[in-house]
Scaffold this motif. Structure first.
Motif, PDB file in Angstrom:
ATOM      1  N   CYS A 117       0.852  -1.180   0.000  1.00  0.00           N
ATOM      2  CA  CYS A 117       0.000   0.000   0.000  1.00  0.00           C
ATOM      3  C   CYS A 117       0.892   1.235   0.000  1.00  0.00           C
ATOM      4  CB  CYS A 117      -0.944   0.031   1.213  1.00  0.00           C
ATOM      5  SG  CYS A 117      -0.112   0.212   2.793  1.00  0.00           S
ATOM      6  N   ASP A 118       0.329   2.365  -0.395  1.00  0.00           N
ATOM      7  CA  ASP A 118       0.987   3.665  -0.441  1.00  0.00           C
ATOM      8  C   ASP A 118       1.893   3.818  -1.661  1.00  0.00           C
ATOM      9  OD1 ASP A 118       2.709   6.103   0.372  1.00  0.00           O
ATOM     10  OD2 ASP A 118       1.244   5.954   1.971  1.00  0.00           O
ATOM     11  N   MET A 119       1.548   4.767  -2.512  1.00  0.00           N
ATOM     12  CA  MET A 119       2.274   5.182  -3.707  1.00  0.00           C
ATOM     13  C   MET A 119       2.145   4.227  -4.876  1.00  0.00           C
ATOM     14  SD  MET A 119       5.642   7.273  -2.451  1.00  0.00           S
ATOM     15  CE  MET A 119       5.854   7.845  -4.127  1.00  0.00           C
ATOM     16  N   GLU A 120       1.361   3.145  -4.720  1.00  0.00           N
ATOM     17  CA  GLU A 120       1.170   2.244  -5.846  1.00  0.00           C
ATOM     18  C   GLU A 120       0.392   2.919  -6.968  1.00  0.00           C
ATOM     19  OE1 GLU A 120      -2.137   2.617  -3.605  1.00  0.00           O
ATOM     20  OE2 GLU A 120      -0.393   1.578  -2.765  1.00  0.00           O
ATOM     21  N   ASP A 121      -0.495   3.890  -6.620  1.00  0.00           N
ATOM     22  CA  ASP A 121      -1.245   4.579  -7.667  1.00  0.00           C
ATOM     23  C   ASP A 121      -0.366   5.572  -8.427  1.00  0.00           C
ATOM     24  OD1 ASP A 121      -1.056   6.201  -5.417  1.00  0.00           O
ATOM     25  OD2 ASP A 121      -3.176   6.761  -5.374  1.00  0.00           O
ATOM     26  N   VAL A 122       0.588   6.208  -7.731  1.00  0.00           N
ATOM     27  CA  VAL A 122       1.531   7.105  -8.403  1.00  0.00           C
ATOM     28  C   VAL A 122       2.423   6.298  -9.341  1.00  0.00           C
ATOM     29  CG1 VAL A 122       3.431   8.741  -8.070  1.00  0.00           C
ATOM     30  CG2 VAL A 122       1.485   8.748  -6.499  1.00  0.00           C
ATOM     31  N   ASP A 123       2.901   5.162  -8.880  1.00  0.00           N
ATOM     32  CA  ASP A 123       3.740   4.297  -9.715  1.00  0.00           C
ATOM     33  C   ASP A 123       2.982   3.847 -10.958  1.00  0.00           C
ATOM     34  OD1 ASP A 123       6.073   2.123  -9.987  1.00  0.00           O
ATOM     35  OD2 ASP A 123       4.154   1.062 -10.153  1.00  0.00           O
ATOM     36  N   LEU A 124       1.719   3.447 -10.794  1.00  0.00           N
ATOM     37  CA  LEU A 124       0.922   2.995 -11.941  1.00  0.00           C
ATOM     38  C   LEU A 124       0.760   4.113 -12.958  1.00  0.00           C
ATOM     39  CD1 LEU A 124      -0.924   0.690 -13.109  1.00  0.00           C
ATOM     40  CD2 LEU A 124      -2.828   1.872 -11.989  1.00  0.00           C
ATOM     41  N   ALA A 125       0.436   5.319 -12.485  1.00  0.00           N
ATOM     42  CA  ALA A 125       0.220   6.437 -13.399  1.00  0.00           C
ATOM     43  C   ALA A 125       1.516   6.854 -14.088  1.00  0.00           C
ATOM     44  CB  ALA A 125      -0.379   7.616 -12.643  1.00  0.00           C
ATOM     45  N   LEU A 126       2.627   6.816 -13.381  1.00  0.00           N
ATOM     46  CA  LEU A 126       3.902   7.169 -14.004  1.00  0.00           C
ATOM     47  C   LEU A 126       4.272   6.162 -15.093  1.00  0.00           C
ATOM     48  CD1 LEU A 126       5.940   8.350 -10.894  1.00  0.00           C
ATOM     49  CD2 LEU A 126       5.388   9.732 -12.907  1.00  0.00           C
ATOM     50  N   ARG A 127       4.029   4.883 -14.837  1.00  0.00           N
ATOM     51  CA  ARG A 127       4.292   3.888 -15.886  1.00  0.00           C
ATOM     52  C   ARG A 127       3.380   4.111 -17.077  1.00  0.00           C
ATOM     53  NH1 ARG A 127       2.925  -1.156 -14.171  1.00  0.00           N
ATOM     54  NH2 ARG A 127       2.200  -0.605 -12.073  1.00  0.00           N
ATOM     55  N   HIS A 128       2.141   4.511 -16.804  1.00  0.00           N
ATOM     56  CA  HIS A 128       1.187   4.849 -17.864  1.00  0.00           C
ATOM     57  C   HIS A 128       1.699   6.034 -18.686  1.00  0.00           C
ATOM     58  CE1 HIS A 128      -2.699   5.191 -19.810  1.00  0.00           C
ATOM     59  NE2 HIS A 128      -2.946   6.378 -19.276  1.00  0.00           N
ATOM     60  N   ARG A 129       2.211   7.045 -18.009  1.00  0.00           N
ATOM     61  CA  ARG A 129       2.727   8.226 -18.700  1.00  0.00           C
ATOM     62  C   ARG A 129       3.990   7.911 -19.502  1.00  0.00           C
ATOM     63  NH1 ARG A 129       0.782  12.870 -18.381  1.00  0.00           N
ATOM     64  NH2 ARG A 129      -0.869  13.411 -16.916  1.00  0.00           N
ATOM     65  N   LEU A 130       4.833   7.049 -18.980  1.00  0.00           N
ATOM     66  CA  LEU A 130       6.035   6.679 -19.721  1.00  0.00           C
ATOM     67  C   LEU A 130       5.675   6.054 -21.065  1.00  0.00           C
ATOM     68  CD1 LEU A 130       8.231   5.178 -16.851  1.00  0.00           C
ATOM     69  CD2 LEU A 130       8.729   7.255 -18.155  1.00  0.00           C
ATOM     70  N   ARG A 131       4.499   5.436 -21.128  1.00  0.00           N
ATOM     71  CA  ARG A 131       4.034   4.825 -22.378  1.00  0.00           C
ATOM     72  C   ARG A 131       3.190   5.771 -23.223  1.00  0.00           C
ATOM     73  NH1 ARG A 131       2.508  -1.481 -21.473  1.00  0.00           N
ATOM     74  NH2 ARG A 131       4.301  -2.102 -20.197  1.00  0.00           N
ATOM     75  N   GLY A 132       3.127   7.031 -22.822  1.00  0.00           N
ATOM     76  CA  GLY A 132       2.382   8.009 -23.602  1.00  0.00           C
ATOM     77  C   GLY A 132       0.969   8.260 -23.136  1.00  0.00           C
ATOM     78  N   GLY A 133       0.546   7.652 -22.028  1.00  0.00           N
ATOM     79  CA  GLY A 133      -0.799   7.876 -21.516  1.00  0.00           C
ATOM     80  C   GLY A 133      -0.920   9.213 -20.811  1.00  0.00           C
ATOM     81  N   ARG A 134      -2.156   9.579 -20.492  1.00  0.00           N
ATOM     82  CA  ARG A 134      -2.368  10.803 -19.741  1.00  0.00           C
ATOM     83  C   ARG A 134      -3.454  10.596 -18.695  1.00  0.00           C
ATOM     84  NH1 ARG A 134      -5.382  15.338 -23.521  1.00  0.00           N
ATOM     85  NH2 ARG A 134      -7.144  14.095 -24.247  1.00  0.00           N
TER      86      ARG A 134
END
Length: 358
Positions: free
Chosen positions: A200-217
């Motif tokens: 728990c804690d910061m797993e959502d930030v990690d998920l979104a950053l990986r999404h952004r690295l792939r071009g997501g927003r």
């Protein structure tokens, strides 16, 4: 495990992970029962060992399908949410914490946004403090490559908050808070879901950053609102939470920071960890924070370690550094006031996306 009767799959699966939070979760389910949008199911993972009886009792009294999954151990939020996603039938995964109580138009607002934006967009909610409705709990997660993360806008007055509330329009954010978010199932699965080592804690930030690295927003939907109990001052300095925060901060920086930033900023990240350990000491939680940091360092090496995960994650990066640089927060002092970072977003309706939500 209890499953709903076989029906056509709903468009949305609401994923909830409980841990001895039956009273709050029932209230969240009451708010889901009042949703204007009806094409959804709930998949509820009860991490409290032996505490799933309350959840099974909810099945008969609700107008929407509920699947109850008791894992017989506390998986934490990250693995619990992934488990719920594996049992979900919907094309969209709506994450909702048991202590987040959505407005009646929450799901309809999120799905309306899903029709307006192109594929590769994840959505967050405006979170209002449940105990003090005049204050924000947050409008999206912020992250600094210096090794800090915070909920943007936490504690700010609702009527004077900048960006998404002042304009009444959706705003771009670094990451949606997992307390109340919407992800396309295809995007969630392509990313492998949450990294389960986080617990728990910061797993959502990690998920979104990986999404952004792939071009997501990521976009915070102005009309999608929940009242959130979590994130209050009573729990911010909990020793266990501070330990998970230090561990998660290290792993997120290692896993997701592009090499062009990681190595020059490494000395600064070390200094930030020292400052945060001092902060934990002031709140009587140095031992927990230090233990979390030690566990984080111990998990770096090895073929299955965090450093190996970094290599795999960075190999998937397609987003230009400039786009990433504009999404993160460089000034670490913004962490002191939980200052939000948002920006205008263009609405790009797509026929394929619109068809997927009708």
């Amino acid at each position: 495990m209890s499953k709903p009767a076989e029906t056509s799959p709903p468009l949305v699966s609401v994923l909830m992970v409980s841990h001895y939070t039956a009273r709050l979760a029932r209230r969240a389910l009451d708010h889901l029962a009042a949703q204007e949008y009806r094409d959804f199911e709930v998949v509820l993972v009860e991490n409290g060992v032996g505490d799933a009886d309350w959840a099974w009792a909810e099945i008969a009294r609700r107008s929407f399908p509920i699947t109850v999954v008791p894992p017989d151990e506390n998986l934490g939020f990250a693995a619990g949410a992934n488990l719920a996603a594996r049992h979900a039938r919907g094309h969209w995964l709506a994450l909702l914490h048991p202590d987040a109580f959505p407005d009646p138009d929450w799901l309809s607002s999120l799905m309306g946004a899903a029709a307006r934006y192109p594929a590769g967009t994840a959505f967050g909610s405006v979170q209002v403090n449940a105990a003090e409705p005049g204050l924000l709990d947050g409008i999206g997660e912020c992250w600094s490559p210096l090794g800090l993360a915070w909920r943007g806008g936490h504690g700010a007055p609702v009527d004077t908050a900048p960006g998404v509330l002042a304009s009444g329009r959706d705003r771009g954010v670094l990451a949606p808070c997992a307390a109340a978010a919407l992800w396309a199932r295809a995007d969630f699965e392509a990313l492998g879901g949450f990294a389960e080592r986080y617990f728990c804690d910061m797993e959502d930030v990690d998920l979104a950053l990986r999404h952004r690295l792939r071009g997501g927003r990521c976009v915070t939907v102005a009309a999608a609102r929940v009242r959130h109990v979590g994130g209050g001052t009573a729990t911010r300095h909990d020793p266990f939470r501070l330990g998970m925060e230090r561990r998660g901060a290290l792993w997120t920086a290692v896993r997701t920071t592009p090499a062009a930033w990681f190595w020059p900023l490494l000395p600064v990240q070390v200094a930030v960890h020292a400052v945060m350990l001092g902060r934990a000491a002031r709140h009587g939680a140095f031992r927990s924070a230090w233990q979390g940091l030690r566990e984080g360092v111990a998990a770096l090496p090895g073929p299955d370690g965090v450093w190996a995960e970094r290599r795999a994650i960075q190999a998937t990066r397609t987003a230009p550094l400039g786009a990433l640089a504009r999404a993160v927060t460089w000034n670490p002092l913004r962490r002191l006031r939980h200052t939000a970072k948002t920006w205008p977003v263009e609405v790009e309706a797509a026929q394929s996306r619109r068809a997927a939500v009708e």
